[in-house]
Design an enzyme around this catalytic site. Structure first.
Site, PDB file in Angstrom:
ATOM      1  N   LYS A   1       0.259 -25.842  -7.458  1.00  0.00           N
ATOM      2  CA  LYS A   1      -0.219 -25.114  -8.634  1.00  0.00           C
ATOM      3  C   LYS A   1       0.856 -24.196  -9.197  1.00  0.00           C
ATOM      4  O   LYS A   1       1.050 -24.120 -10.411  1.00  0.00           O
ATOM      5  CB  LYS A   1      -1.462 -24.287  -8.291  1.00  0.00           C
ATOM      6  CG  LYS A   1      -2.658 -25.106  -7.839  1.00  0.00           C
ATOM      7  CD  LYS A   1      -3.892 -24.239  -7.670  1.00  0.00           C
ATOM      8  CE  LYS A   1      -3.715 -23.133  -6.645  1.00  0.00           C
ATOM      9  NZ  LYS A   1      -3.444 -23.653  -5.272  1.00  0.00           N
TER      10      LYS A   1
ATOM     11  N   ARG B   1     -12.792 -17.557  -8.213  1.00  0.00           N
ATOM     12  CA  ARG B   1     -12.930 -18.135  -6.874  1.00  0.00           C
ATOM     13  C   ARG B   1     -14.398 -18.344  -6.505  1.00  0.00           C
ATOM     14  O   ARG B   1     -14.690 -19.029  -5.533  1.00  0.00           O
ATOM     15  CB  ARG B   1     -12.271 -17.221  -5.828  1.00  0.00           C
ATOM     16  CG  ARG B   1     -10.754 -17.144  -5.921  1.00  0.00           C
ATOM     17  CD  ARG B   1     -10.196 -16.279  -4.808  1.00  0.00           C
ATOM     18  NE  ARG B   1      -8.760 -16.076  -4.912  1.00  0.00           N
ATOM     19  CZ  ARG B   1      -7.846 -16.885  -4.412  1.00  0.00           C
ATOM     20  NH1 ARG B   1      -8.237 -17.968  -3.767  1.00  0.00           N
ATOM     21  NH2 ARG B   1      -6.562 -16.624  -4.538  1.00  0.00           N
TER      22      ARG B   1
ATOM     23  N   ARG C   1       8.188 -28.749   6.095  1.00  0.00           N
ATOM     24  CA  ARG C   1       9.191 -28.214   5.176  1.00  0.00           C
ATOM     25  C   ARG C   1       9.893 -26.970   5.720  1.00  0.00           C
ATOM     26  O   ARG C   1       9.364 -26.222   6.538  1.00  0.00           O
ATOM     27  CB  ARG C   1       8.555 -27.907   3.820  1.00  0.00           C
ATOM     28  CG  ARG C   1       7.606 -26.741   3.792  1.00  0.00           C
ATOM     29  CD  ARG C   1       6.957 -26.598   2.414  1.00  0.00           C
ATOM     30  NE  ARG C   1       5.995 -25.499   2.408  1.00  0.00           N
ATOM     31  CZ  ARG C   1       5.216 -25.201   1.380  1.00  0.00           C
ATOM     32  NH1 ARG C   1       5.269 -25.940   0.282  1.00  0.00           N
ATOM     33  NH2 ARG C   1       4.376 -24.180   1.441  1.00  0.00           N
TER      34      ARG C   1
ATOM     35  N   ARG D   1       8.167 -21.079   6.963  1.00  0.00           N
ATOM     36  CA  ARG D   1       7.157 -20.041   6.818  1.00  0.00           C
ATOM     37  C   ARG D   1       6.255 -20.026   8.051  1.00  0.00           C
ATOM     38  O   ARG D   1       5.878 -21.072   8.571  1.00  0.00           O
ATOM     39  CB  ARG D   1       6.286 -20.302   5.577  1.00  0.00           C
ATOM     40  CG  ARG D   1       6.892 -19.799   4.302  1.00  0.00           C
ATOM     41  CD  ARG D   1       6.008 -20.098   3.107  1.00  0.00           C
ATOM     42  NE  ARG D   1       4.602 -19.756   3.303  1.00  0.00           N
ATOM     43  CZ  ARG D   1       3.711 -19.736   2.328  1.00  0.00           C
ATOM     44  NH1 ARG D   1       4.072 -20.075   1.100  1.00  0.00           N
ATOM     45  NH2 ARG D   1       2.445 -19.425   2.569  1.00  0.00           N
TER      46      ARG D   1
ATOM     47  N   ARG E   1      -6.499 -22.394   6.224  1.00  0.00           N
ATOM     48  CA  ARG E   1      -6.421 -22.064   4.792  1.00  0.00           C
ATOM     49  C   ARG E   1      -7.135 -23.116   3.953  1.00  0.00           C
ATOM     50  O   ARG E   1      -7.816 -22.790   2.973  1.00  0.00           O
ATOM     51  CB  ARG E   1      -4.958 -21.941   4.364  1.00  0.00           C
ATOM     52  CG  ARG E   1      -4.283 -20.686   4.887  1.00  0.00           C
ATOM     53  CD  ARG E   1      -2.771 -20.822   4.936  1.00  0.00           C
ATOM     54  NE  ARG E   1      -2.166 -21.054   3.645  1.00  0.00           N
ATOM     55  CZ  ARG E   1      -0.955 -21.603   3.481  1.00  0.00           C
ATOM     56  NH1 ARG E   1      -0.245 -21.991   4.536  1.00  0.00           N
ATOM     57  NH2 ARG E   1      -0.463 -21.769   2.276  1.00  0.00           N
TER      58      ARG E   1
END
Length: 222
Positions: free
Chosen positions: A15, A90, A129, A163, A174
C-alpha cells in the site's frame, strides 16, 4: 479532477509503495493516521494539544479526534488530485463517520481498492527480505540474495539488516489482526458497490497499471 480513495490491504501488500506513486504521479495527498497525529501533536493548535494530552496519557486517540484531523486536511484544499486514506477507516464506525464527513463537505469517496494477496506467498515474500541500512537496497533470500561477501552490491556497506517484526510468527499475528479488524469493511464497501480489487502480489509496475486503470489515466500534468 480530484479523486478520493481508500487503499485496503494487509501488512506487506505494498500500500505504501502504491500510495507514494499516486502522490508523485497524480498530485494526491496521502492521509496517514500516524503522520497526522504526529504532525498535530507538534503543531501547537487546539486540536494538537488534545492529541498530545491523549497520547501523553498513553490512551488511544478517539475516532472523534481522528475525524477532526481529517476534516482539517479535507477543508484545506491542499490536494488538487484528491486524497488517499491510509490506515483509516479500520472499523465500521469509522467508515460511517468518514462517509458522513465527506457528505458534509460536499466531497465523495470515489474508489475503495483492495490489494488482494495470498497469505502464504506474502509470508514468504516478507520474511525473506533484508535491507541495506546505508542505501536502502532491498534483498530477498530467494529472488535477490545478499551477496556472498555480505556487502551491498550498490554501495558496499555491510550493514544489511532485517526488520525484527519480519519474522513469520510476528507477520502471521499482524495478518490475523488485520483480517479480524478489516474484513467487515470489505463487506461494507462491497455492499455499497464501491469495492474494487487488484492483485497485490503482482510486480509493482503491474499493480500501478491496474490501479491506474481503475482511476483513469489522469496524471499530475494532465
Amino acid at each position: 479532477m480530484s479523486t478520493n480513495i481508500i487503499l485496503l490491504g494487509p501488512p506487506g501488500a505494498g500500500k505504501g509503495t502504491q500510495a507514494k506513486r499516486l502522490v508523485e504521479e497524480r498530485g494526491m495527498v496521502q492521509l496517514s493516521t500516524g503522520d497526522m497525529l504526529r504532525e498535530a501533536r507538534s503543531s501547537g493548535t487546539e486540536m494538537g494539544k488534545r492529541v498530545a494530552a491523549v497520547m501523553d496519557r498513553g490512551e488511544l486517540v478517539t475516532d472523534e479526534i481522528v475525524i477532526g484531523l481529517i476534516r482539517e486536511k479535507l477543508s484545506s484544499g491542499a490536494a488538487s488530485g484528491g486524497y488517499i486514506f491510509d490506515g483509516f477507516p479500520r472499523t465500521l464506525a469509522q467508515a460511517d463517520a468518514l462517509a458522513a464527513l465527506l457528505d458534509e463537505l460536499g466531497q465523495s469517496l470515489d474508489h475503495v481498492i483492495e490489494m488482494r494477496v495470498d497469505d502464504e506467498v506474502l509470508v514468504a515474500r516478507i520474511t525473506g527480505r533484508a535491507t541495506c541500512a546505508n542505501c536502502g537496497a532491498v534483498y530477498h533470500d530467494v529472488t535477490r540474495p545478499i551477496p556472498a561477501d555480505g556487502k551491498c552490491a550498490n554501495c558496499g556497506s555491510t550493514e544489511i539488516t532485517r526488520r525484527a517484526d519480519d519474522n513469520e510468527d510476528a507477520l502471521r499475528t499482524r495478518l490475523l489482526a488485520y483480517y479480524k479488524q478489516t474484513s467487515p469493511l470489505i463487506g461494507y464497501y462491497h455492499a455499497k458497490d464501491q469495492l474494487e480489487s487488484v492483485n497485490g502480489l503482482a510486480a509493482i509496475e503491474e499493480v500501478s497499471a491496474e490501479i491506474a486503470g481503475l482511476l483513469g489515466q489522469q496524471t499530475q500534468d494532465a
